[in-house]
Design a protein around this motif. Sequence first.
Motif, PDB file in Angstrom:
ATOM      1  N   ALA A   1     -25.017  14.761  14.699  1.00 36.65           N
ATOM      2  CA  ALA A   1     -26.220  15.546  14.993  1.00 36.65           C
ATOM      3  C   ALA A   1     -27.498  14.996  14.381  1.00 36.65           C
ATOM      4  CB  ALA A   1     -26.018  16.991  14.529  1.00 36.65           C
ATOM      5  N   LEU A   2     -27.389  14.112  13.383  1.00 37.50           N
ATOM      6  CA  LEU A   2     -28.587  13.656  12.678  1.00 37.50           C
ATOM      7  C   LEU A   2     -28.730  12.137  12.776  1.00 37.50           C
ATOM      8  CD1 LEU A   2     -28.286  15.791   9.404  1.00 37.50           C
ATOM      9  CD2 LEU A   2     -29.543  16.355  11.494  1.00 37.50           C
ATOM     10  N   ASP A   3     -29.944  11.685  12.582  1.00 35.76           N
ATOM     11  CA  ASP A   3     -30.190  10.252  12.507  1.00 35.76           C
ATOM     12  C   ASP A   3     -31.363  10.004  11.560  1.00 35.76           C
ATOM     13  OD1 ASP A   3     -32.471  10.974  13.980  1.00 35.76           O
ATOM     14  OD2 ASP A   3     -31.557  10.434  15.889  1.00 35.76           O
ATOM     15  N   GLY A   4     -31.586   8.730  11.229  1.00 36.10           N
ATOM     16  CA  GLY A   4     -32.699   8.375  10.356  1.00 36.10           C
ATOM     17  C   GLY A   4     -32.520   8.934   8.955  1.00 36.10           C
ATOM     18  N   PRO A   5     -33.606   9.293   8.281  1.00 34.24           N
ATOM     19  CA  PRO A   5     -33.534   9.816   6.910  1.00 34.24           C
ATOM     20  C   PRO A   5     -32.688  11.083   6.803  1.00 34.24           C
ATOM     21  CG  PRO A   5     -35.781   9.190   7.451  1.00 34.24           C
ATOM     22  CD  PRO A   5     -35.012   9.093   8.726  1.00 34.24           C
TER      23      PRO A   5
ATOM     24  N   ARG B   1     -26.466  18.936  18.465  1.00 33.74           N
ATOM     25  CA  ARG B   1     -27.389  19.709  17.643  1.00 33.74           C
ATOM     26  C   ARG B   1     -27.233  21.209  17.864  1.00 33.74           C
ATOM     27  NH1 ARG B   1     -32.523  15.470  18.218  1.00 33.74           N
ATOM     28  NH2 ARG B   1     -31.581  13.906  16.798  1.00 33.74           N
ATOM     29  N   ILE B   2     -26.926  21.613  19.089  1.00 37.89           N
ATOM     30  CA  ILE B   2     -26.666  23.029  19.354  1.00 37.89           C
ATOM     31  C   ILE B   2     -25.439  23.493  18.569  1.00 37.89           C
ATOM     32  CG2 ILE B   2     -25.853  24.648  21.123  1.00 37.89           C
ATOM     33  CD1 ILE B   2     -27.621  23.121  23.127  1.00 37.89           C
ATOM     34  N   VAL B   3     -24.382  22.679  18.618  1.00 37.95           N
ATOM     35  CA  VAL B   3     -23.146  23.047  17.921  1.00 37.95           C
ATOM     36  C   VAL B   3     -23.365  23.063  16.408  1.00 37.95           C
ATOM     37  CG1 VAL B   3     -20.790  22.312  17.397  1.00 37.95           C
ATOM     38  CG2 VAL B   3     -21.635  22.246  19.758  1.00 37.95           C
ATOM     39  N   ALA B   4     -24.050  22.044  15.882  1.00 34.25           N
ATOM     40  CA  ALA B   4     -24.287  21.972  14.441  1.00 34.25           C
ATOM     41  C   ALA B   4     -25.092  23.168  13.951  1.00 34.25           C
ATOM     42  CB  ALA B   4     -25.003  20.670  14.100  1.00 34.25           C
ATOM     43  N   ALA B   5     -26.159  23.513  14.675  1.00 29.92           N
ATOM     44  CA  ALA B   5     -26.982  24.658  14.282  1.00 29.92           C
ATOM     45  C   ALA B   5     -26.181  25.957  14.348  1.00 29.92           C
ATOM     46  CB  ALA B   5     -28.211  24.744  15.169  1.00 29.92           C
ATOM     47  N   SER B   6     -25.339  26.089  15.363  1.00 27.94           N
ATOM     48  CA  SER B   6     -24.529  27.298  15.507  1.00 27.94           C
ATOM     49  C   SER B   6     -23.518  27.431  14.384  1.00 27.94           C
ATOM     50  CB  SER B   6     -23.817  27.286  16.861  1.00 27.94           C
ATOM     51  OG  SER B   6     -24.747  27.255  17.930  1.00 27.94           O
TER      52      SER B   6
END
Length: 374
Positions: A29-33, A105-110
């Motif tokens: 779900a994430l990238d970069g810093p 990102r939807i799943v991670a936030a949920s």
Amino acid sequence: MNRVPRLVFFLAVPALLFGLPWWLLVYTALDGPAFWLGTAAFLIGYAALPAGMLLGHGPRQSDAASIVGDTLLGVLWVLFTWSAIGTVARAALGIAGVDDPARSRIVAASVLAVTAVLVAWAVFEARRLPRVRTREVTIPGLGRGLDGLRLVVVTDTHFAALDRQRWSERVVDLVNAQQPDIACHAGDLADGSVAARSAQVDPLGKVDAPLGRFYITGNHEYFGDAPGWIGHMSGLGWQTLRNQHEVVTRNGDSLVIAGIDDPTGIALPGHGPDLPAALTGADPAHPIVLLAHQPRQVEDAVKAGVALQISGHTHGGQIWPFHYLVRLEQPVVAGLSRHGDRTQLYASRGTGFWGPQLRLFAPSEITVLILRTP
């Protein structure tokens, strides 16, 4: 060499518990810093969990480390569970045509939102005053003079690093409000020494039960100072039933109240369960109520013709869905059940909590068992 498998287990389990949430919440779900910050947070947690558990529950017995390690363990278990569910949801969204990065990102936030809500609720459930659960239990052979006898059970109070003295006082008030004829504590009184935990336990001395207050050891007494706690409870006016029984009589009718040690006690000379010894000299005409910390001890209770066994130990799983793992070791997780032709077992979810100050879908209880004649 025996320490090597233990060390591997001690490090592998946290790796699994942290690994799946890291993959779902950070890697996908994430990238970069943000990716590196998330990874760093998980690595810090991975180091803090075994350190907190070792320092808190090992030889040093650090209360501060115990609180950190236990709380982290509970939160991580909830996060791991919902990460597993989120992984299934992520696959379903993929089949439905939702592409990354939106899908991940939807799943991670949920998962994060659900975990936060459930952890907050679980902390509230663990620290609240237990609910009172009342059950009528028909006891074959129970005389009319004992019909309606009120037996109030507390168990698995696990007084530990968090100071719960005020909570203990409120529990005693609630127990007394149930007007018990008999009060029972079915083990796992406290984690730690008498010197460290006695202030939290001492309110139990104010429990009012005219026909007797009975206590048995649980497995956690044997992780600490079982003889010390046995002596301390005696000083508070509780009778410890160590493979022995007492006869309770009311209105001309009698009932045997027996208690046995927890199986963990075999590591301590002179301790360990011995049901035949507990029932030696008991009149077979009197029905038997047995205090045995672990539900699996019901196998011996059935052979001995016990009418009702009262147990704790399971906590009802404490943090869902841990009860599925508990069920692998114990015949029941909570509630009233029948075993053999004449033996009933009541397994309490426990009055307190062990370790993580969380209870999720396994509420604590004070149990009122009202004994009835057939």
